[in-house]
Motif scaffolding. Structure first.
Motif, PDB file in Angstrom:
ATOM      1  N   ASN A 101      48.245  44.097  30.771  1.00 53.25           N
ATOM      2  CA  ASN A 101      46.773  44.023  31.238  1.00 53.25           C
ATOM      3  C   ASN A 101      46.733  44.659  32.462  1.00 53.25           C
ATOM      4  N   ALA A 102      45.655  44.386  33.200  1.00 51.86           N
ATOM      5  CA  ALA A 102      45.379  44.836  34.689  1.00 51.86           C
ATOM      6  C   ALA A 102      45.112  44.044  35.430  1.00 51.86           C
ATOM      7  N   PRO A 103      45.792  43.014  35.745  1.00 49.51           N
ATOM      8  CA  PRO A 103      45.406  41.610  36.558  1.00 49.51           C
ATOM      9  C   PRO A 103      44.892  41.648  37.905  1.00 49.51           C
ATOM     10  N   GLU A 104      45.145  42.963  38.577  1.00 51.91           N
ATOM     11  CA  GLU A 104      44.560  43.050  39.990  1.00 51.91           C
ATOM     12  C   GLU A 104      43.467  44.078  40.066  1.00 51.91           C
ATOM     13  N   GLY A 105      43.334  44.857  39.062  1.00 52.57           N
ATOM     14  CA  GLY A 105      42.418  45.914  39.360  1.00 52.57           C
ATOM     15  C   GLY A 105      40.809  45.236  39.433  1.00 52.57           C
ATOM     16  N   PRO A 106      40.353  44.291  38.861  1.00 57.92           N
ATOM     17  CA  PRO A 106      38.938  44.046  39.004  1.00 57.92           C
ATOM     18  C   PRO A 106      38.865  43.072  39.924  1.00 57.92           C
ATOM     19  N   THR A 107      39.826  42.326  40.707  1.00 59.25           N
ATOM     20  CA  THR A 107      39.456  41.266  41.669  1.00 59.25           C
ATOM     21  C   THR A 107      38.616  41.430  42.407  1.00 59.25           C
ATOM     22  N   GLU A 108      38.681  42.322  43.444  1.00 61.77           N
ATOM     23  CA  GLU A 108      37.672  42.476  44.559  1.00 61.77           C
ATOM     24  C   GLU A 108      36.422  42.578  44.166  1.00 61.77           C
ATOM     25  N   CYS A 109      36.212  43.717  43.186  1.00 64.42           N
ATOM     26  CA  CYS A 109      34.758  43.883  42.973  1.00 64.42           C
ATOM     27  C   CYS A 109      33.970  42.719  42.003  1.00 64.42           C
ATOM     28  N   THR A 110      34.780  41.942  41.361  1.00 67.77           N
ATOM     29  CA  THR A 110      34.312  40.781  40.708  1.00 67.77           C
ATOM     30  C   THR A 110      33.949  39.753  41.526  1.00 67.77           C
ATOM     31  N   ALA A 111      34.692  39.599  42.780  1.00 62.66           N
ATOM     32  CA  ALA A 111      34.378  38.431  43.667  1.00 62.66           C
ATOM     33  C   ALA A 111      33.082  39.060  44.415  1.00 62.66           C
ATOM     34  N   LEU A 113      30.639  40.822  43.245  1.00 59.91           N
ATOM     35  CA  LEU A 113      29.614  40.635  42.270  1.00 59.91           C
ATOM     36  C   LEU A 113      29.069  38.991  42.043  1.00 59.91           C
ATOM     37  N   CYS A 114      30.287  38.400  42.356  1.00 63.83           N
ATOM     38  CA  CYS A 114      29.977  36.824  42.002  1.00 63.83           C
ATOM     39  C   CYS A 114      29.150  36.438  43.233  1.00 63.83           C
ATOM     40  N   MET A 115      29.527  36.873  44.415  1.00 58.92           N
ATOM     41  CA  MET A 115      28.824  36.427  45.549  1.00 58.92           C
ATOM     42  C   MET A 115      27.208  37.126  45.450  1.00 58.92           C
ATOM     43  N   MET A 116      27.171  38.193  45.102  1.00 63.36           N
ATOM     44  CA  MET A 116      25.660  39.005  44.660  1.00 63.36           C
ATOM     45  C   MET A 116      24.908  38.063  43.684  1.00 63.36           C
ATOM     46  N   LEU A 117      25.477  37.705  42.637  1.00 61.41           N
ATOM     47  CA  LEU A 117      24.847  36.651  41.721  1.00 61.41           C
ATOM     48  C   LEU A 117      24.454  35.472  42.407  1.00 61.41           C
ATOM     49  N   LEU A 118      25.615  34.902  43.436  1.00 61.14           N
ATOM     50  CA  LEU A 118      25.223  33.550  43.797  1.00 61.14           C
ATOM     51  C   LEU A 118      23.854  33.703  44.787  1.00 61.14           C
ATOM     52  N   PHE A 238      24.525  27.592  39.786  1.00 57.25           N
ATOM     53  CA  PHE A 238      25.620  28.106  38.723  1.00 57.25           C
ATOM     54  C   PHE A 238      25.644  29.632  38.607  1.00 57.25           C
ATOM     55  N   VAL A 239      27.039  29.769  38.691  1.00 56.42           N
ATOM     56  CA  VAL A 239      27.365  31.361  38.481  1.00 56.42           C
ATOM     57  C   VAL A 239      28.554  31.560  37.560  1.00 56.42           C
ATOM     58  N   ASN A 240      28.572  32.461  36.867  1.00 58.39           N
ATOM     59  CA  ASN A 240      29.520  32.699  35.860  1.00 58.39           C
ATOM     60  C   ASN A 240      29.868  34.344  35.951  1.00 58.39           C
ATOM     61  N   THR A 241      31.053  34.592  36.295  1.00 57.28           N
ATOM     62  CA  THR A 241      31.456  36.154  36.009  1.00 57.28           C
ATOM     63  C   THR A 241      32.765  35.870  35.522  1.00 57.28           C
ATOM     64  N   ALA A 242      33.145  34.959  34.756  1.00 55.96           N
ATOM     65  CA  ALA A 242      34.506  34.795  34.052  1.00 55.96           C
ATOM     66  C   ALA A 242      34.482  35.124  32.562  1.00 55.96           C
ATOM     67  N   HIS A 290      27.566  42.225  32.257  1.00 47.91           N
ATOM     68  CA  HIS A 290      29.262  42.191  32.215  1.00 47.91           C
ATOM     69  C   HIS A 290      29.565  43.365  33.286  1.00 47.91           C
ATOM     70  N   ALA A 291      29.153  43.554  34.279  1.00 49.64           N
ATOM     71  CA  ALA A 291      29.347  44.831  35.253  1.00 49.64           C
ATOM     72  C   ALA A 291      30.184  44.346  36.596  1.00 49.64           C
ATOM     73  N   ALA A 292      30.915  43.203  36.370  1.00 51.00           N
ATOM     74  CA  ALA A 292      31.706  42.851  37.698  1.00 51.00           C
ATOM     75  C   ALA A 292      32.643  43.946  38.104  1.00 51.00           C
ATOM     76  N   SER A 293      33.211  44.728  37.187  1.00 53.50           N
ATOM     77  CA  SER A 293      34.175  45.471  37.488  1.00 53.50           C
ATOM     78  C   SER A 293      33.440  47.025  37.708  1.00 53.50           C
ATOM     79  N   ALA A 294      32.251  47.275  37.565  1.00 51.24           N
ATOM     80  CA  ALA A 294      31.667  48.450  37.538  1.00 51.24           C
ATOM     81  C   ALA A 294      31.320  49.177  38.856  1.00 51.24           C
ATOM     82  N   THR A 295      32.716  49.394  39.387  1.00 46.16           N
ATOM     83  CA  THR A 295      32.656  50.428  40.505  1.00 46.16           C
ATOM     84  C   THR A 295      33.717  51.721  40.094  1.00 46.16           C
TER      85      THR A 295
END
Length: 326
Positions: A101-111, A113-118, A238-242, A290-295
């Motif tokens: 898998n790609a464990p580190e790729g989406p980390t920063e951008c998912t976080a 987007l999580c704050m954007m949703l919040l 409530f926020v869900n990016t998981a 489902h766009a958390a990693s979409a950069t």
């Protein structure tokens, strides 16, 4: 290098241009830039192309039956996602197929987007946007369309892995107090002052905001349900990016409609892309597809990680980011 000598792979997902170009240069790659192959077509392409490697995204579901039908020449399944709940890992390992898998790729951008949703959920962005799209034209009273203040509030995080810790770091910039639940407690240097709750339910009454950042699994399915939603303070956000499977959506909709939950920010759903359209009718929900990693940067990094794994395994080397069962 002669194309016929390159390792053969099937790419079963449309990829960013830079990733597709690298795949074509380094492999004898059968791409899927102009179509979305279903599971049956993926199997057909693997057989026709005599591919040794398969590159997928989270939308390609590989259950035990599908993996059992894969041609014997398939040696590796490389997903560009961090999550692996779309692959039956045990079935792949039983056939000797490496999974990465790609464990580190989406980390920063998912976080991010999580704050954007919040923020968008708390500050009624869906309603404000609708008001502006309608032309506005009437001044709001000082008591109208009031949102929820974010700064200084308490954020509970379910799942304090890479993404959860990045969310916590961003939330600290808003002066938020961080609580978290994880399978195991983090070392103090990773906690950075966050308060650990061994029991998820004991954490919930203290959470003005709750973010899901745990992987999908049988153990986490519907961890958000009527019982756990009722434990949150009235007016929580409530926020869900998981993963959508972590949430009983019927219970969530009820809580949002009743006003017990003030708002929600959702990037993932139980059924994608055919999400429950009732969410669209709720003004107190902010939605993304489902766009958390979409950069550009993140999607390229995820694709390159999968290609690195394919190159290593098909050259007889160890995978870079292998997935194994505990």
């Amino acid at each position: 290098m002669n194309t016929k000598m390159k390792p053969r792979i099937v790419v079963a997902r449309s990829m960013p241009a830079a990733v597709a170009q690298r795949a074509s240069e380094e492999f004898d790659a059968l791409l899927a830039q102009d179509c979305v192959p279903d599971t049956e077509e993926v199997l057909n392409r693997l057989a026709r192309h005599r591919a040794e490697g398969l590159m997928i995204g989270a939308s390609v579901k590989l259950d035990s039956e599908t993996i059992a039908r894969m041609p014997a020449h398939v040696r590796i399944i490389a997903t560009v996602s961090a999550g692996i709940d779309h692959i039956d890992i045990a079935a792949a390992q039983a056939r000797g197929i490496v999974v990465t898998n790609a464990p580190e790729g989406p980390t920063e951008c998912t976080a991010d987007l999580c704050m954007m949703l919040l923020l968008c959920a708390a500050r009624r962005a869906t309603e404000y946007h609708a008001l502006m799209q309608a032309g506005w034209r009437r001044r709001l009273g000082l008591g109208e369309m009031l949102g929820t203040k974010v700064s200084g509030k308490t954020l509970g995080i379910f799942g304090m892995g890479r993404i959860g810790r990045e969310v916590a770091q961003r939330a600290r910039g808003f002066g938020m107090k961080i609580l978290y639940h994880n399978r195991t407690r983090l070392p103090s240097e990773l906690e950075q002052g966050a308060t650990y709750f061994a029991d998820f339910r004991e954490m919930l009454p203290h959470c003005g905001f709750l973010s899901l950042n745990a992987p999908g699994s049988p153990q986490t399915r519907h961890v958000i349900n009527r019982e756990t939603l009722a434990l949150l303070p009235e007016g929580a956000v409530f926020v869900n990016t998981a993963r959508g499977a972590l949430v009983d959506e019927e219970a969530l909709i009820e809580s949002l409609r009743s006003g017990r939950l003030a708002a929600a920010g959702l990037d993932v759903f139980e059924s994608e892309p055919d999400f429950d359209l009732r969410f669209r009718q709720l003004g107190n929900v902010f939605l993304t597809p489902h766009a958390a990693s979409a950069t550009t940067e993140t999607r390229n990094r995820m694709g390159y990680c999968a290609l690195d794994n394919l190159a290593a395994v098909l050259a007889g080397k160890a995978p870079v980011t292998p997935v194994t069962l505990p």
